[in-house]
Scaffold this motif. Structure first.
Motif, PDB file in Angstrom:
ATOM      1  N   GLN A 316     -62.621   5.040  21.898  1.00 37.45           N
ATOM      2  CA  GLN A 316     -63.657   4.007  22.054  1.00 37.45           C
ATOM      3  C   GLN A 316     -64.985   4.539  21.515  1.00 37.45           C
ATOM      4  OE1 GLN A 316     -61.161   1.256  23.572  1.00 37.45           O
ATOM      5  NE2 GLN A 316     -63.322   0.754  23.445  1.00 37.45           N
ATOM      6  N   GLY A 317     -65.843   3.626  21.114  1.00 37.13           N
ATOM      7  CA  GLY A 317     -67.196   3.997  20.708  1.00 37.13           C
ATOM      8  C   GLY A 317     -67.195   5.036  19.602  1.00 37.13           C
ATOM      9  N   THR A 318     -67.971   6.078  19.827  1.00 36.34           N
ATOM     10  CA  THR A 318     -68.088   7.137  18.834  1.00 36.34           C
ATOM     11  C   THR A 318     -66.740   7.798  18.540  1.00 36.34           C
ATOM     12  OG1 THR A 318     -70.400   7.561  19.271  1.00 36.34           O
ATOM     13  CG2 THR A 318     -69.118   9.439  18.520  1.00 36.34           C
ATOM     14  N   ALA A 319     -65.936   7.954  19.574  1.00 37.30           N
ATOM     15  CA  ALA A 319     -64.622   8.590  19.378  1.00 37.30           C
ATOM     16  C   ALA A 319     -63.763   7.729  18.441  1.00 37.30           C
ATOM     17  CB  ALA A 319     -63.931   8.776  20.719  1.00 37.30           C
ATOM     18  N   TRP A 320     -63.902   6.403  18.551  1.00 37.15           N
ATOM     19  CA  TRP A 320     -63.164   5.527  17.648  1.00 37.15           C
ATOM     20  C   TRP A 320     -63.696   5.686  16.217  1.00 37.15           C
ATOM     21  CZ3 TRP A 320     -64.714   0.920  14.988  1.00 37.15           C
ATOM     22  CH2 TRP A 320     -63.666   0.312  14.286  1.00 37.15           C
ATOM     23  N   HIS A 321     -64.995   5.848  16.083  1.00 39.35           N
ATOM     24  CA  HIS A 321     -65.550   6.071  14.734  1.00 39.35           C
ATOM     25  C   HIS A 321     -64.981   7.350  14.123  1.00 39.35           C
ATOM     26  CE1 HIS A 321     -69.270   3.557  16.061  1.00 39.35           C
ATOM     27  NE2 HIS A 321     -68.241   2.805  15.760  1.00 39.35           N
ATOM     28  N   ALA A 322     -64.858   8.386  14.957  1.00 43.41           N
ATOM     29  CA  ALA A 322     -64.242   9.620  14.454  1.00 43.41           C
ATOM     30  C   ALA A 322     -62.800   9.327  14.046  1.00 43.41           C
ATOM     31  CB  ALA A 322     -64.295  10.714  15.516  1.00 43.41           C
ATOM     32  N   GLY A 323     -62.136   8.485  14.846  1.00 43.88           N
ATOM     33  CA  GLY A 323     -60.760   8.105  14.516  1.00 43.88           C
ATOM     34  C   GLY A 323     -60.680   7.432  13.161  1.00 43.88           C
ATOM     35  N   LEU A 324     -61.687   6.620  12.870  1.00 41.80           N
ATOM     36  CA  LEU A 324     -61.708   5.919  11.579  1.00 41.80           C
ATOM     37  C   LEU A 324     -61.888   6.924  10.433  1.00 41.80           C
ATOM     38  CD1 LEU A 324     -61.406   2.939  11.032  1.00 41.80           C
ATOM     39  CD2 LEU A 324     -63.886   2.691  11.091  1.00 41.80           C
ATOM     40  N   VAL A 325     -62.717   7.930  10.656  1.00 45.52           N
ATOM     41  CA  VAL A 325     -62.833   8.999   9.650  1.00 45.52           C
ATOM     42  C   VAL A 325     -61.457   9.654   9.483  1.00 45.52           C
ATOM     43  CG1 VAL A 325     -63.895  11.226   9.085  1.00 45.52           C
ATOM     44  CG2 VAL A 325     -65.283   9.448  10.167  1.00 45.52           C
ATOM     45  N   GLY A 326     -60.781   9.884  10.621  1.00 45.48           N
ATOM     46  CA  GLY A 326     -59.454  10.499  10.596  1.00 45.48           C
ATOM     47  C   GLY A 326     -58.447   9.647   9.841  1.00 45.48           C
ATOM     48  N   GLU A 339     -53.531   4.586  11.353  1.00 48.23           N
ATOM     49  CA  GLU A 339     -54.297   3.415  11.787  1.00 48.23           C
ATOM     50  C   GLU A 339     -55.235   3.864  12.905  1.00 48.23           C
ATOM     51  OE1 GLU A 339     -51.525   0.568  13.386  1.00 48.23           O
ATOM     52  OE2 GLU A 339     -53.085  -0.278  14.673  1.00 48.23           O
ATOM     53  N   ALA A 340     -56.515   3.495  12.764  1.00 44.80           N
ATOM     54  CA  ALA A 340     -57.456   3.784  13.862  1.00 44.80           C
ATOM     55  C   ALA A 340     -57.628   2.489  14.642  1.00 44.80           C
ATOM     56  CB  ALA A 340     -58.792   4.251  13.311  1.00 44.80           C
ATOM     57  N   THR A 341     -57.416   2.569  15.928  1.00 42.87           N
ATOM     58  CA  THR A 341     -57.469   1.333  16.709  1.00 42.87           C
ATOM     59  C   THR A 341     -58.240   1.557  18.013  1.00 42.87           C
ATOM     60  OG1 THR A 341     -56.099  -0.360  17.731  1.00 42.87           O
ATOM     61  CG2 THR A 341     -55.153   1.808  17.661  1.00 42.87           C
ATOM     62  N   TYR A 342     -59.007   0.538  18.398  1.00 39.51           N
ATOM     63  CA  TYR A 342     -59.699   0.618  19.685  1.00 39.51           C
ATOM     64  C   TYR A 342     -58.651   0.730  20.784  1.00 39.51           C
ATOM     65  CZ  TYR A 342     -64.379  -0.767  18.115  1.00 39.51           C
ATOM     66  OH  TYR A 342     -65.619  -0.805  17.541  1.00 39.51           O
ATOM     67  N   ALA A 343     -58.813   1.685  21.668  1.00 38.83           N
ATOM     68  CA  ALA A 343     -57.849   1.870  22.756  1.00 38.83           C
ATOM     69  C   ALA A 343     -57.739   0.606  23.604  1.00 38.83           C
ATOM     70  CB  ALA A 343     -58.295   3.055  23.621  1.00 38.83           C
ATOM     71  N   SER A 344     -58.870  -0.040  23.853  1.00 37.16           N
ATOM     72  CA  SER A 344     -58.866  -1.224  24.718  1.00 37.16           C
ATOM     73  C   SER A 344     -58.051  -2.357  24.104  1.00 37.16           C
ATOM     74  CB  SER A 344     -60.296  -1.692  24.960  1.00 37.16           C
ATOM     75  OG  SER A 344     -60.952  -1.864  23.716  1.00 37.16           O
ATOM     76  N   GLU A 345     -58.025  -2.451  22.789  1.00 36.55           N
ATOM     77  CA  GLU A 345     -57.259  -3.496  22.112  1.00 36.55           C
ATOM     78  C   GLU A 345     -55.789  -3.104  22.038  1.00 36.55           C
ATOM     79  OE1 GLU A 345     -58.408  -6.517  21.233  1.00 36.55           O
ATOM     80  OE2 GLU A 345     -60.128  -5.775  22.351  1.00 36.55           O
ATOM     81  N   ARG A 347     -54.058  -1.270  23.969  1.00 34.79           N
ATOM     82  CA  ARG A 347     -53.419  -1.291  25.282  1.00 34.79           C
ATOM     83  C   ARG A 347     -52.872  -2.671  25.629  1.00 34.79           C
ATOM     84  NH1 ARG A 347     -51.627  -2.052  29.514  1.00 34.79           N
ATOM     85  NH2 ARG A 347     -52.146  -1.264  31.581  1.00 34.79           N
ATOM     86  N   TYR A 348     -53.623  -3.709  25.302  1.00 36.66           N
ATOM     87  CA  TYR A 348     -53.262  -5.037  25.801  1.00 36.66           C
ATOM     88  C   TYR A 348     -52.687  -5.970  24.737  1.00 36.66           C
ATOM     89  CZ  TYR A 348     -55.378  -3.670  30.156  1.00 36.66           C
ATOM     90  OH  TYR A 348     -55.646  -3.012  31.332  1.00 36.66           O
ATOM     91  N   ARG A 349     -52.418  -5.443  23.532  1.00 38.43           N
ATOM     92  CA  ARG A 349     -51.888  -6.390  22.542  1.00 38.43           C
ATOM     93  C   ARG A 349     -50.373  -6.271  22.442  1.00 38.43           C
ATOM     94  NH1 ARG A 349     -54.020  -2.917  17.545  1.00 38.43           N
ATOM     95  NH2 ARG A 349     -52.067  -1.867  17.095  1.00 38.43           N
ATOM     96  N   ASN A 350     -49.748  -5.667  23.427  1.00 33.89           N
ATOM     97  CA  ASN A 350     -48.314  -5.420  23.416  1.00 33.89           C
ATOM     98  C   ASN A 350     -47.933  -4.755  22.094  1.00 33.89           C
ATOM     99  OD1 ASN A 350     -45.739  -5.323  24.316  1.00 33.89           O
ATOM    100  ND2 ASN A 350     -45.264  -7.472  23.895  1.00 33.89           N
ATOM    101  N   ALA A 373     -55.537   4.653  29.242  1.00 37.22           N
ATOM    102  CA  ALA A 373     -54.528   3.596  29.414  1.00 37.22           C
ATOM    103  C   ALA A 373     -53.733   3.398  28.126  1.00 37.22           C
ATOM    104  CB  ALA A 373     -55.211   2.297  29.826  1.00 37.22           C
ATOM    105  N   ALA A 374     -54.416   3.443  26.978  1.00 39.40           N
ATOM    106  CA  ALA A 374     -53.723   3.260  25.688  1.00 39.40           C
ATOM    107  C   ALA A 374     -52.739   4.406  25.465  1.00 39.40           C
ATOM    108  CB  ALA A 374     -54.743   3.205  24.556  1.00 39.40           C
ATOM    109  N   MET A 375     -53.185   5.609  25.791  1.00 43.96           N
ATOM    110  CA  MET A 375     -52.316   6.775  25.587  1.00 43.96           C
ATOM    111  C   MET A 375     -51.069   6.652  26.485  1.00 43.96           C
ATOM    112  SD  MET A 375     -51.388   9.871  26.922  1.00 43.96           S
ATOM    113  CE  MET A 375     -52.582  10.234  28.201  1.00 43.96           C
TER     114      MET A 375
END
Ligand code: M6R
Length: 623
Positions: A316-326, A339-345, A347-350, A373-375
């Protein structure tokens, strides 16, 4: 998100609790309170709206310091109920015998409140926490009335266990009761709690910052576990009262690492610490002579990573931005679908988790509820779970199958800075580690690990321009709208620059791919609007120049972050901040630094609280 500290031992609790709360204040800072059991055996509770310093002034009005050696404190980030003294913790049951501090959310609090109200209990606050305090008190009185406890059993422990069985949601709690004045009970599910083990004393806190000054021996409580702590004994069990063998570990960080030193703010300290943090992060992991990257925490998973069908980077947030760099790094250098994805999304998109999927949770704190929760979701669906985490012993770090610690040292400023660059460093090392084993030539690999090793020195050069960045920022920081634009590797950096500015200076800022601007956001550009372009050397440089032209034509003011030696850029920009030349995949590590400094100087100039911005907290432990 909310900080808890609790103490039982032989020392006077109150100053210890206040000191602990000050260290935890970055977790939430809208109100605070303490509860201790005083000499006459009564609960002594003080609460105040505002910072810990306000609570301290309230306590000073009492003239005589309470000599109690058991107590607890709480610094709040409001979830249920507005910021008032009545809603501040600690909360008590209505008999006033039991006091509780809580981090988390009691999801079924409305049903419990109705049940307890019908039983005749009276509530004073709007919080979910008071419901739990009341429930514990209610059960306590029931058990007491039935008087069927075996000798030596703590009634409070039984009441807490029974109450927690009725609760849905998350909690890290500490509970005391005036009828058991030497007993501190703590429990957790979903919100972190660490028990510091001293000589005839225990200090419990939401994170190590409040413990490290007292002891380095700690026990990390797991979900659904609790502890009964007395000065001369302790027992850890599950909520179901099954004994748990406590594992005592040694804290890694030293007290000095939590101190501000000569810096005026933690954020500035942490920005300037980045070269050193990166040195620590890469130590023992970059073997330049052997042209090798060593990632011990992933050694057992190399095969799975090399044959991964897909790598999902989540945070989430900055950590997600780092994920996008990754995401860019792993596809570009290791040629693995990522794929870099928001954990909150996620988790709940099945989510579809195919065979051979690797999920990497990225988190500074290792406690972010959405990321955790996503993990867990991914793990349950059969993915290999890995973590890129800063906080040693945190929940994500303990629950993943493997991973890499940042070793960036504690990050206290709410705005994440050194964690971002170290997350990017770890992801770069991962991409190189995998890339070299797949298609990357030894020459390119050598060039990149040499480049990575040179980052601390190059970053110091960027940091020396802090004053120039301040001057530029001050020219524009009364403007309420900013844009941050970049392409390729610089797109996540643009997002990060905008987030930093928003969260600490309250300026509205948007970050986006430079090309996306002309698909709508260009309508925002008005005369004099500051637009920060990441315009470093690279294969999209000419395209970025075209985008700069489009902004200029509409009156935008260009602040370009460009490569040293690029004189051409001056023709298009009002201001240029130069960064040293380096391979494109490593550029985010340098270009993000001026953006962190822009946010810092803007916040300072606008009189904002740099380290504790409004409405925020360092670690978001609720979903
Ligand atoms: O502790 P985490 O890295 O999991 O935190 C994730 C975000 O909450 C965090 O990066 C947040 O966006 C920062 N305040 C940004 O500066």
């Amino acid at each position: 998100m909310c900080g808890i500290v609790a103490y039982v031992g032989r020392k006077i609790a109150q100053p210890l609790l206040i000191e602990g709360l000050k260290r935890l204040e970055y977790r939430g800072y809208d109100s605070a309170g303490i509860a201790v059991i005083d000499q006459s055996g009564d609960l002594f509770i003080r609460r105040a709206v505002g910072r810990i310093s306000v609570l301290e002034s309230v306590l000073q009005q009492d003239k005589v310091q309470c000599q109690a050696s058991i107590g607890m404190g709480h610094t709040r980030w409001a979830t249920h109920g507005t910021v008032t003294e009545l809603n501040a913790h600690p909360h008590t049951d209505d008999s006033g015998h039991i006091a509780l501090v809580h981090n988390g959310i009691i999801e079924n609090y409305a049903a419990l409140k109705k049940f307890l109200t019908e039983k005749g209990h009276t509530f004073r606050s709007q919080t979910d926490t008071e419901v739990l305090a009341m429930l514990i008190g209610d059960v306590y009185n029931d058990i007491k009335a039935r008087n069927h406890l075996a000798a030596g059993t703590s009634l409070l422990q039984k009441a807490v266990q029974a109450a927690l069985h009725e609760v849905e949601g998350t909690y890290g709690i500490a509970v005391i009761c005036k009828d058991e004045p030497d007993t501190l009970i703590v429990a957790r599910k979903g919100s972190p709690l660490i028990i510091g083990v001293g000589q005839d004393e225990y200090i419990v806190a939401s994170d190590a910052s409040a413990i490290v000054g007292h002891t380095a021996q700690v026990i990390y409580l797991n979900d659904n576990e609790m502890a009964v702590l007395r000065p001369d004994s302790f027992r850890t069990t599950t909520i179901d009262d099954v004994d748990v063998h406590p594992v005592v570990t040694q804290l890694e960080n030293k007290l000095e690492e939590y101190e501000l030193g000569d810096y005026p703010h933690y954020m500035l300290k942490e920005i300037f610490e980045q070269p050193h943090a990166i040195e620590n992060c890469t130590r023992g992991r970059l073997e330049l002579r052997e042209n090798r990257v060593v990632l011990g925490g992933l050694a057992n998973f190399t095969k799975e990573l090399l044959h991964a069908r897909r790598i999902i980077l989540t945070g989430q947030g900055t950590a997600w931005h780092a994920g996008l760099v990754g995401d860019y790094l792993l596809e570009d250098l290791a040629k693995i679908v990522t794929e870099a994805t928001y954990a909150s999304e996620f988790r709940y998109r099945n989510p579809l988790v195919e065979d051979n999927t690797v999920v990497i949770a990225i988190s500074q704190s290792g406690e972010t509820a959405d990321t955790l929760a996503a993990m867990r979701e991914a793990k349950e669906k059969g993915a290999l779970s890995l973590g890129i985490v800063n906080a040693v012993g945190s929940t994500i770090a303990r629950e993943v199958d493997g991973g890499v610690y940042l070793h960036a040292g504690p990050e206290i400023g709410v705005a994440s800075t050194k964690a971002f660059t170290c997350q990017c460093v770890v992801l770069t090392m991962l991409a190189l580690y995998l890339g070299r084993r797949r298609f990357m030539s030894p020459q390119i690999h050598q060039e990149l690990i040499d480049g990575l090793a040179s980052i601390p020195e190059l970053m110091n050069r960027v940091l020396q321009q802090s004053d120039l960045v301040r001057q530029i920022t001050e020219e524009y920081c009364e403007r309420e709208n900013w844009l941050f634009l970049g392409r390729g590797y610089q797109y996540p950096v643009a997002l990060e620059g905008a987030l930093k500015l928003k969260e600490i200076s309250y300026i509205h800022a948007e970050g986006m791919p430079a090309a996306e601007m002309k698909h709508g956001p260009i309508a925002l550009i008005s005369d004099g609007m500051p637009v920060v372009f990441l315009a470093t050397r690279g294969y999209q440089y000419d395209k970025v120049i075209s985008n700069i032209e489009e902004v200029r034509a509409r009156g935008g003011k260009i602040i370009a972050v460009a490569t040293e030696g690029d004189e051409n850029i001056k023709r298009y920009s009002q201001h240029v901040i130069y960064v040293p030349d380096i391979h494109e995949s490593l550029q985010p590590l340098l270009t993000v630094v001026p953006l962190q400094l822009i946010a810092y100087h803007a916040a300072l100039h606008r009189g904002c609280n740099v380290d504790k911005p409004r409405n925020l907290a360092k670690s978001v432990t609720v979903e």
